[in-house]
Design an enzyme around this catalytic site. Structure first.
Site, PDB file in Angstrom:
ATOM      1  N   LYS A  24      12.756 -13.580 -96.454  1.00  0.00           N
ATOM      2  CA  LYS A  24      12.666 -13.976 -95.046  1.00  0.00           C
ATOM      3  C   LYS A  24      12.400 -12.764 -94.152  1.00  0.00           C
ATOM      4  O   LYS A  24      11.551 -12.821 -93.254  1.00  0.00           O
ATOM      5  CB  LYS A  24      13.982 -14.669 -94.647  1.00  0.00           C
ATOM      6  N   SER A  25      13.111 -11.674 -94.398  1.00  0.00           N
ATOM      7  CA  SER A  25      12.936 -10.482 -93.550  1.00  0.00           C
ATOM      8  C   SER A  25      11.523  -9.927 -93.690  1.00  0.00           C
ATOM      9  O   SER A  25      10.875  -9.562 -92.696  1.00  0.00           O
ATOM     10  CB  SER A  25      13.947  -9.400 -93.952  1.00  0.00           C
ATOM     11  N   ARG A  29       8.307  -9.801 -90.725  1.00  0.00           N
ATOM     12  CA  ARG A  29       7.629  -8.537 -90.403  1.00  0.00           C
ATOM     13  C   ARG A  29       6.156  -8.583 -90.783  1.00  0.00           C
ATOM     14  O   ARG A  29       5.294  -8.057 -90.068  1.00  0.00           O
ATOM     15  CB  ARG A  29       8.316  -7.384 -91.121  1.00  0.00           C
ATOM     16  N   ARG A 124      23.964 -15.598 -79.613  1.00  0.00           N
ATOM     17  CA  ARG A 124      23.844 -14.348 -80.368  1.00  0.00           C
ATOM     18  C   ARG A 124      23.664 -13.169 -79.412  1.00  0.00           C
ATOM     19  O   ARG A 124      22.931 -13.268 -78.436  1.00  0.00           O
ATOM     20  CB  ARG A 124      22.638 -14.413 -81.332  1.00  0.00           C
ATOM     21  N   ASP A 316      24.231 -10.446 -95.618  1.00  0.00           N
ATOM     22  CA  ASP A 316      23.951 -11.886 -95.697  1.00  0.00           C
ATOM     23  C   ASP A 316      24.536 -12.539 -96.956  1.00  0.00           C
ATOM     24  O   ASP A 316      24.540 -13.768 -97.068  1.00  0.00           O
ATOM     25  CB  ASP A 316      22.439 -12.128 -95.670  1.00  0.00           C
ATOM     26  N   LYS A 343      26.931 -13.761 -86.506  1.00  0.00           N
ATOM     27  CA  LYS A 343      25.784 -14.350 -87.217  1.00  0.00           C
ATOM     28  C   LYS A 343      25.621 -15.809 -86.772  1.00  0.00           C
ATOM     29  O   LYS A 343      26.144 -16.207 -85.742  1.00  0.00           O
ATOM     30  CB  LYS A 343      25.998 -14.235 -88.727  1.00  0.00           C
ATOM     31  N   ARG A 347      31.180 -15.861 -89.402  1.00  0.00           N
ATOM     32  CA  ARG A 347      31.322 -16.087 -90.857  1.00  0.00           C
ATOM     33  C   ARG A 347      32.684 -15.666 -91.396  1.00  0.00           C
ATOM     34  O   ARG A 347      33.079 -16.125 -92.471  1.00  0.00           O
ATOM     35  CB  ARG A 347      30.184 -15.398 -91.618  1.00  0.00           C
TER      36      ARG A 347
HETATM   37  C1  S3P Z   1      17.795  -9.067 -90.800  1.00  0.00           C
HETATM   38  C2  S3P Z   1      18.796  -8.145 -90.602  1.00  0.00           C
HETATM   39  C3  S3P Z   1      20.229  -8.488 -90.680  1.00  0.00           C
HETATM   40  C4  S3P Z   1      20.438  -9.806 -91.424  1.00  0.00           C
HETATM   41  C5  S3P Z   1      19.498 -10.885 -90.966  1.00  0.00           C
HETATM   42  C6  S3P Z   1      18.061 -10.460 -91.189  1.00  0.00           C
HETATM   43  C7  S3P Z   1      16.399  -8.629 -90.617  1.00  0.00           C
HETATM   44  O1  S3P Z   1      20.735  -8.630 -89.364  1.00  0.00           O
HETATM   45  O2  S3P Z   1      21.771 -10.232 -91.284  1.00  0.00           O
HETATM   46  O3  S3P Z   1      19.729 -12.090 -91.672  1.00  0.00           O
HETATM   47  O4  S3P Z   1      15.478  -9.328 -91.072  1.00  0.00           O
HETATM   48  O5  S3P Z   1      16.207  -7.565 -90.021  1.00  0.00           O
HETATM   49  P1  S3P Z   1      21.210  -7.357 -88.482  1.00  0.00           P
HETATM   50  O6  S3P Z   1      20.037  -6.527 -88.170  1.00  0.00           O
HETATM   51  O7  S3P Z   1      21.784  -7.988 -87.245  1.00  0.00           O
HETATM   52  O8  S3P Z   1      22.230  -6.672 -89.317  1.00  0.00           O
END
Ligand code: S3P
Length: 428
Positions: A24-25, A29, A124, A316, A343, A347
């Protein structure tokens, strides 16, 4: 859309191979950098969760031409020839990652952009991106003095900054770097503790003028204003999703699961270290430097301690690691989980409440979560609290519990792993 309730029975071994959605990350990007790059990018295996679908729609609203459907190949035509001020509000759904990264992306342009999300995203914290973007010269506002969304960004005319985020956060880092692409001078981002590195890695793949130097336990990133070349990327599997199957196989007797093509590069493989310390039977079959098939077999587990310094690397995965801890001999202490409180749900509180509901011994001490394993889990009705990772972690707990577990609010999993239930069906 997934059903609102998911029911699962415990005690059936999981056996077979599974391929989780694209990371997903990386997917967020890849889409944003493809929108920024001059020319046509080719992205294969993007996450098919709603969060990433929203980012694809967002870059479309910003003028990039997006052709194809996730997770099959998507072509993106981007760069100045395409990009423009959006005509209406950009809606990120449940994705705070999309909102924070997009805030940085649009800050680089002389446009007005309004970013809005659902009621969870509205809770958030946003000051963490608003503050550095304002320092760079963007006009950013939001509810309660710019600490909460919707966010209104008036971008353009940015100066570079030298910035150390007050919390370890890959999202904050990425927002500053995306803005820095369009700043007048160099942007320096200092991370005392490493967080996932996908933005700096993909910037480098796109030919940005970026330099990364390790310093102590962290790193310093220097980025000069850059034009980007297009990406050709096959997105590897999401380790945060793989963690559900790896834990499930570890705790359900008779299980053996292979999770294929998982990203296990820097900042994302911490859950394997934690499970390794707990005695999990894991094997990595490397596909390339950062991707492996993970083989997980049932094995007795013991408790461990997860330190605050480790948390950014497993942030996560903690809900499902807490499930592993509930099935382990002895105590597991997860320390310093303040970031987990902000989050998709709090959590620390939701994992405690829902794991307790199936009979686990879970306590909190400040921001620590303490799980004492060895109690028998019994199926029960549990709630997701609108949080996809809590929903899937509780489904995994249900796989190891006696009787049936009913996860209410299951539709939350559509944000990241719409095929979770179908994949489980194939493994049993
Ligand atoms: C993510 C960074 C993390 C993670 C989130 C995805 C990202 O959050 O918990 O699910 O894609 O950069 P934080 O940057 O708030 O730690």
């Amino acid at each position: 859309m997934s059903a609102a309730v998911f029911e699962v029975g415990g005690g059936v071994a999981l056996r077979g191979r599974v391929r989780v959605p694209g990371d997903k990350s990386i997917s967020h990007r890849a889409l944003l950098l493809a929108a920024r790059a001059e020319g046509r990018s080719r992205l294969t295996g993007l996450s098919d969760g709603d969060d990433v679908v929203r980012t694809a729609a967002a870059i479309g609203a910003l003028g990039a031409h997006v052709d194809g459907r996730v997770p099959e190949t998507v072509h993106v035509d981007g760069g100045p020839r395409w990009l423009r001020e959006p005509e209406s509000v950009v809606d990120v759904g449940n994705s705070a990652t999309a909102m924070r990264l997009l805030a940085g992306f649009v800050a680089a342009f002389d446009w007005l952009t309004v970013l809005q999300g659902d009621s969870s995203v509205a809770r958030r914290p946003m000051a963490r991106v608003v503050e550095p973007l304002r320092r760079m010269g963007a006009g950013v506002d939001g509810r309660q003095g710019g600490t909460l969304s919707p966010l209104v960004v008036r971008g353009g005319g940015l100066a570079g900054i030298d910035y150390t985020p007050p919390v370890p956060s890959a999202q904050v880092k990425s927002a500053v770097l995306l803005a820095g692409l369009g700043a007048a001078e160099e942007t320096v981002l200092r991370e005392p503790v490493l967080t996932r590195m996908h933005t700096e890695e993909l910037l480098s793949v796109c030919g940005a003028k970026v330099e990364v130097t390790r310093e102590g336990h962290g790193q310093v990133i220097r980025l000069r204003p850059s034009t980007l070349s297009p990406l050709a990327l096959e997105v590897p599997g999401d380790p945060s999703h793989a963690a559900f199957w790896v834990v499930a196989a570890s705790i359900v007797p008779g299980s053996e699961v292979v999770v294929e093509r998982v990203y296990v590069g820097p900042g994302r493989s911490g859950f394997l270290d934690v499970l390794g310390r707990m005695g999990a039977a894991l094997e990595l079959q490397w596909q390339d430097d950062t991707t492996a098939d993970i083989v997980a077999r049932h094995s007795p587990l013991v408790g461990t301690e997860v330190t605050g310094a480790e948390v950014p690397g497993v942030v996560d995965e903690i809900p499902v690691l807490a499930v592993a801890a509930a099935m382990a001999e002895g105590e597991t202490r997860f320390r310093d989980l303040a970031e987990l409180r902000v989050k998709e749900s709090d959590r620390v509180a939701t994992v405690r409440a829902e794991l307790s509901a199936v009979g686990a011994r879970v306590e909190t001490a400040g921001d620590d979560l303490v799980v004492t394993g060895g109690t028998r889990l019994r199926g029960a009705a549990v709630r997701s609290h609108g949080d996809h990772r809590v929903a899937m972690a509780m489904a995994v707990a249900g796989l190891a519990a006696e009787g049936r577990t009913r996860v209410e609010g299951w539709d939350a999993v559509a944000t990241s792993y719409p095929a979770f239930a179908a994949d489980l069906g194939r493994l049993r």
